[in-house]
Design an enzyme around this catalytic site. Sequence first.
Site, PDB file in Angstrom:
ATOM      1  N   ASP A   1       5.505 -10.706  -1.216  1.00  0.00           N
ATOM      2  CA  ASP A   1       5.436 -11.702  -0.113  1.00  0.00           C
ATOM      3  C   ASP A   1       6.785 -12.475   0.130  1.00  0.00           C
ATOM      4  O   ASP A   1       7.413 -12.262   1.151  1.00  0.00           O
ATOM      5  CB  ASP A   1       4.545 -12.793  -0.615  1.00  0.00           C
ATOM      6  CG  ASP A   1       2.987 -12.156  -0.666  1.00  0.00           C
ATOM      7  OD1 ASP A   1       2.575 -12.237  -1.618  1.00  0.00           O
ATOM      8  OD2 ASP A   1       2.549 -11.922   0.389  1.00  0.00           O
TER       9      ASP A   1
ATOM     10  N   TYR B   1       2.175  -0.855 -10.834  1.00  0.00           N
ATOM     11  CA  TYR B   1       1.177  -1.524 -11.269  1.00  0.00           C
ATOM     12  C   TYR B   1       0.553  -0.898 -12.453  1.00  0.00           C
ATOM     13  O   TYR B   1       0.800   0.297 -12.933  1.00  0.00           O
ATOM     14  CB  TYR B   1      -0.073  -1.829 -10.381  1.00  0.00           C
ATOM     15  CG  TYR B   1       0.407  -2.361  -9.084  1.00  0.00           C
ATOM     16  CD1 TYR B   1       0.264  -1.767  -7.771  1.00  0.00           C
ATOM     17  CD2 TYR B   1       1.009  -3.691  -8.830  1.00  0.00           C
ATOM     18  CE1 TYR B   1       0.463  -2.216  -6.481  1.00  0.00           C
ATOM     19  CE2 TYR B   1       1.388  -4.159  -7.841  1.00  0.00           C
ATOM     20  CZ  TYR B   1       1.132  -3.337  -6.553  1.00  0.00           C
ATOM     21  OH  TYR B   1       1.656  -3.798  -5.292  1.00  0.00           O
TER      22      TYR B   1
ATOM     23  N   GLN C   1      17.373  -8.541  -5.856  1.00  0.00           N
ATOM     24  CA  GLN C   1      16.673  -7.694  -5.034  1.00  0.00           C
ATOM     25  C   GLN C   1      17.744  -6.669  -4.388  1.00  0.00           C
ATOM     26  O   GLN C   1      17.546  -5.748  -4.053  1.00  0.00           O
ATOM     27  CB  GLN C   1      16.167  -8.609  -3.909  1.00  0.00           C
ATOM     28  CG  GLN C   1      15.275  -7.658  -2.906  1.00  0.00           C
ATOM     29  CD  GLN C   1      14.711  -8.552  -1.792  1.00  0.00           C
ATOM     30  OE1 GLN C   1      15.530  -9.180  -1.082  1.00  0.00           O
ATOM     31  NE2 GLN C   1      13.486  -8.129  -1.486  1.00  0.00           N
TER      32      GLN C   1
ATOM     33  N   ARG D   1       5.673   0.776  -5.075  1.00  0.00           N
ATOM     34  CA  ARG D   1       4.356   0.171  -5.058  1.00  0.00           C
ATOM     35  C   ARG D   1       4.417  -0.891  -3.769  1.00  0.00           C
ATOM     36  O   ARG D   1       5.246  -1.062  -2.863  1.00  0.00           O
ATOM     37  CB  ARG D   1       4.022  -0.354  -6.417  1.00  0.00           C
ATOM     38  CG  ARG D   1       4.583  -1.907  -6.531  1.00  0.00           C
ATOM     39  CD  ARG D   1       4.631  -2.484  -7.967  1.00  0.00           C
ATOM     40  NE  ARG D   1       4.679  -3.642  -7.877  1.00  0.00           N
ATOM     41  CZ  ARG D   1       4.868  -4.560  -8.885  1.00  0.00           C
ATOM     42  NH1 ARG D   1       4.731  -3.992 -10.251  1.00  0.00           N
ATOM     43  NH2 ARG D   1       5.002  -5.811  -8.914  1.00  0.00           N
ATOM     44  N   GLY D   2       2.994  -1.529  -3.504  1.00  0.00           N
ATOM     45  CA  GLY D   2       2.985  -2.604  -2.693  1.00  0.00           C
ATOM     46  C   GLY D   2       3.493  -2.324  -1.097  1.00  0.00           C
ATOM     47  O   GLY D   2       3.140  -1.410  -0.343  1.00  0.00           O
ATOM     48  N   GLU D   3       4.579  -2.992  -0.646  1.00  0.00           N
ATOM     49  CA  GLU D   3       4.863  -2.918   0.632  1.00  0.00           C
ATOM     50  C   GLU D   3       6.447  -2.787   0.627  1.00  0.00           C
ATOM     51  O   GLU D   3       7.046  -1.933   1.250  1.00  0.00           O
ATOM     52  CB  GLU D   3       4.527  -4.249   1.521  1.00  0.00           C
ATOM     53  CG  GLU D   3       5.221  -4.156   2.975  1.00  0.00           C
ATOM     54  CD  GLU D   3       4.378  -5.317   3.819  1.00  0.00           C
ATOM     55  OE1 GLU D   3       3.188  -5.536   3.567  1.00  0.00           O
ATOM     56  OE2 GLU D   3       4.931  -5.721   4.764  1.00  0.00           O
ATOM     57  N   ASP D   4       7.222  -3.902  -0.074  1.00  0.00           N
ATOM     58  CA  ASP D   4       8.880  -3.776   0.135  1.00  0.00           C
ATOM     59  C   ASP D   4       9.457  -2.638  -0.449  1.00  0.00           C
ATOM     60  O   ASP D   4      10.213  -1.881   0.074  1.00  0.00           O
ATOM     61  CB  ASP D   4       9.324  -5.094  -0.406  1.00  0.00           C
ATOM     62  CG  ASP D   4      10.948  -5.260   0.181  1.00  0.00           C
ATOM     63  OD1 ASP D   4      11.716  -5.176  -0.616  1.00  0.00           O
ATOM     64  OD2 ASP D   4      11.147  -5.201   1.206  1.00  0.00           O
ATOM     65  N   SER D   5       9.203  -2.289  -1.729  1.00  0.00           N
ATOM     66  CA  SER D   5       9.664  -1.217  -2.515  1.00  0.00           C
ATOM     67  C   SER D   5       9.209   0.086  -1.723  1.00  0.00           C
ATOM     68  O   SER D   5       9.998   1.198  -1.574  1.00  0.00           O
ATOM     69  CB  SER D   5       9.260  -1.193  -3.883  1.00  0.00           C
ATOM     70  OG  SER D   5       7.692  -0.950  -4.077  1.00  0.00           O
TER      71      SER D   5
HETATM   72  O1  TRH Z   1       5.533  -6.870  -5.983  1.00  0.00           O
HETATM   73  P1  TRH Z   1       4.681  -5.918  -5.282  1.00  0.00           P
HETATM   74  O2  TRH Z   1       3.574  -5.291  -5.820  1.00  0.00           O
HETATM   75  O3  TRH Z   1       4.419  -6.999  -4.030  1.00  0.00           O
HETATM   76  C1  TRH Z   1       2.873  -6.907  -3.546  1.00  0.00           C
HETATM   77  C2  TRH Z   1       2.906  -6.141  -2.360  1.00  0.00           C
HETATM   78  O4  TRH Z   1       3.960  -6.717  -1.461  1.00  0.00           O
HETATM   79  C3  TRH Z   1       1.740  -6.221  -1.554  1.00  0.00           C
HETATM   80  O5  TRH Z   1       1.621  -5.664  -0.494  1.00  0.00           O
HETATM   81  C4  TRH Z   1       1.495  -7.607  -1.392  1.00  0.00           C
HETATM   82  O6  TRH Z   1      -0.039  -7.741  -0.576  1.00  0.00           O
HETATM   83  C5  TRH Z   1       1.270  -8.494  -2.689  1.00  0.00           C
HETATM   84  O7  TRH Z   1       2.758  -8.286  -3.323  1.00  0.00           O
HETATM   85  C6  TRH Z   1       0.986  -9.883  -2.417  1.00  0.00           C
HETATM   86  O8  TRH Z   1       5.552  -4.658  -4.594  1.00  0.00           O
HETATM   87  P2  TRH Z   1       6.504  -4.842  -3.331  1.00  0.00           P
HETATM   88  O9  TRH Z   1       6.146  -5.411  -1.884  1.00  0.00           O
HETATM   89  O10 TRH Z   1       7.319  -3.415  -3.454  1.00  0.00           O
HETATM   90  O11 TRH Z   1       7.677  -6.173  -3.783  1.00  0.00           O
HETATM   91  C7  TRH Z   1       8.540  -5.835  -5.081  1.00  0.00           C
HETATM   92  C8  TRH Z   1       9.924  -6.494  -4.597  1.00  0.00           C
HETATM   93  O12 TRH Z   1      10.529  -6.924  -5.943  1.00  0.00           O
HETATM   94  C9  TRH Z   1      10.584  -5.738  -3.614  1.00  0.00           C
HETATM   95  O13 TRH Z   1      11.348  -6.495  -2.791  1.00  0.00           O
HETATM   96  C10 TRH Z   1      11.762  -5.135  -4.836  1.00  0.00           C
HETATM   97  C11 TRH Z   1      11.784  -6.196  -5.561  1.00  0.00           C
HETATM   98  N1  TRH Z   1      12.399  -5.653  -6.996  1.00  0.00           N
HETATM   99  C12 TRH Z   1      13.409  -6.460  -7.435  1.00  0.00           C
HETATM  100  O14 TRH Z   1      14.029  -7.255  -6.548  1.00  0.00           O
HETATM  101  N2  TRH Z   1      14.040  -6.169  -8.650  1.00  0.00           N
HETATM  102  C13 TRH Z   1      13.684  -5.057  -9.424  1.00  0.00           C
HETATM  103  O15 TRH Z   1      14.105  -4.901 -10.279  1.00  0.00           O
HETATM  104  C14 TRH Z   1      12.388  -4.761  -8.808  1.00  0.00           C
HETATM  105  C15 TRH Z   1      11.669  -3.741  -9.993  1.00  0.00           C
HETATM  106  C16 TRH Z   1      11.959  -4.951  -7.684  1.00  0.00           C
END
Ligand code: TRH
Length: 421
Positions: A56, A238, A300, A316-320
Amino acid sequence: MPTIRSSSPASAPDATPPAIHAVPAERDTPGSTASPSPGDSLSCDLFCSVIDNFGDIGVCWRLARQLSAEHGWQVRLLVDDLHTFARLCPALDVAQARQRVEGVLVEHWHEPTHAGDPIAVADIVIEAFACELGPAYVAAMARRHRPPVWLNLEYLSAEDWVAECHLKPSPHARYPLMKSFFFPGLSPGTGGVIKERALDEARLAFEASAAAREAWWQQSTGAHAPEPDATVISLFAYENPAIDGLLEQWRDSAEPIVLLVPEGRISGALARFAGRSAFEAGAHLECGSLRAHSLAFRPQPEFDTLLWASHLNFVRGEDSFVRAQWARRPFVWQIYPQADAAHLPKLDAALAHYARTLPPAARAALGRFWHAWNETGTPDWADFWGHRHVLAARAATWADELAGIGDLAANLAEFAKSQLK
Ligand code: TRH
């Protein structure tokens, strides 16, 4: 057409949405005659409620910085969880209710301490993932000299119905306000996905510099960049029962496998595989053909470099998931799980776009591997990675296709400006 609703995988917390503090006068306070002239930069309030994990705030922080840096907007990012935010942005001071970071005014979004503060409302209000604004702020929106452009930024989905619902307006039940649903997506007719203007240039510079790559490996793992015949895999996931079988296949692989594992929810599986109590940042393991490094969670902006240093990215998720697509490497997506397997049609919709131009054998192998990674069963590494060259070529053409939709910030800015009265 499905009812328009947030595709939030989890129900938002049922706590009363926090109200908003007053902000510096540069914003339009309800009742004032102030309104930006064409030359003025627009103001934007972006609200983010952190449900869990990092996505988020991960999406909102990227969007806030891009609207500020590339579109010159005065962005206020209101977040209810500064501690999670600080993991992505170590410069953030979690003790500060209001602070400016990288050009963005960050405000801790929580219960009001001074009831009755005049609430300033921006030209554009973005409600991320249907986080639901406080009633005091919505009432202030209704009193504003010029009704703000009100957008609900939805979760990313590749499903076909998204384009039909993108930008659909929804009148407020009580106030003369209109909320528009802004749907990110992977196909034309949607809002696209976030991409900064300088991203490709930064990737190409890293890829072109052996010195930059060696420095990254030393800084991130304490080891040299691996031998040319090694396959480098990043693993951001995850908890996943399929990992045990994959680790064994990588251990028994004919070629060297180097695994880069940001410390997090999958680290326990690596510890279990190594017979240790933990696999914390800085830890390493070697077993057969498999070498694994546990990495510290990084700010990030540095996450992309992990993807560029790898041949294959588990995300995973959305941003990555989005960042892996811009990295132009094959990737495996672990979708955020939802009740009643509601996430699986989303997985197949993304596969349909991404795998569309693959030869049938490679498309089938990719589908088998993604489903094994997201459901039951053991992913077959040799079956999947035997198509690595075709997958690598597709990763590049897919990124070009995706770029053709336009980036989310530019699409959002264009729509918002078209709605300003
Ligand atoms: O962390 P997430 O599983 O977030 C999830 C998803 O966004 C999902 O869609 C949402 O519904 C839920 O949250 C509430 O996965 P995501 O989306 O990839 O976000 C991870 C963030 O962490 C991404 O912006 C990358 C960042 N990141 C770093 O900044 N540094 C790191 O070392 C790593 C491993 C990730």
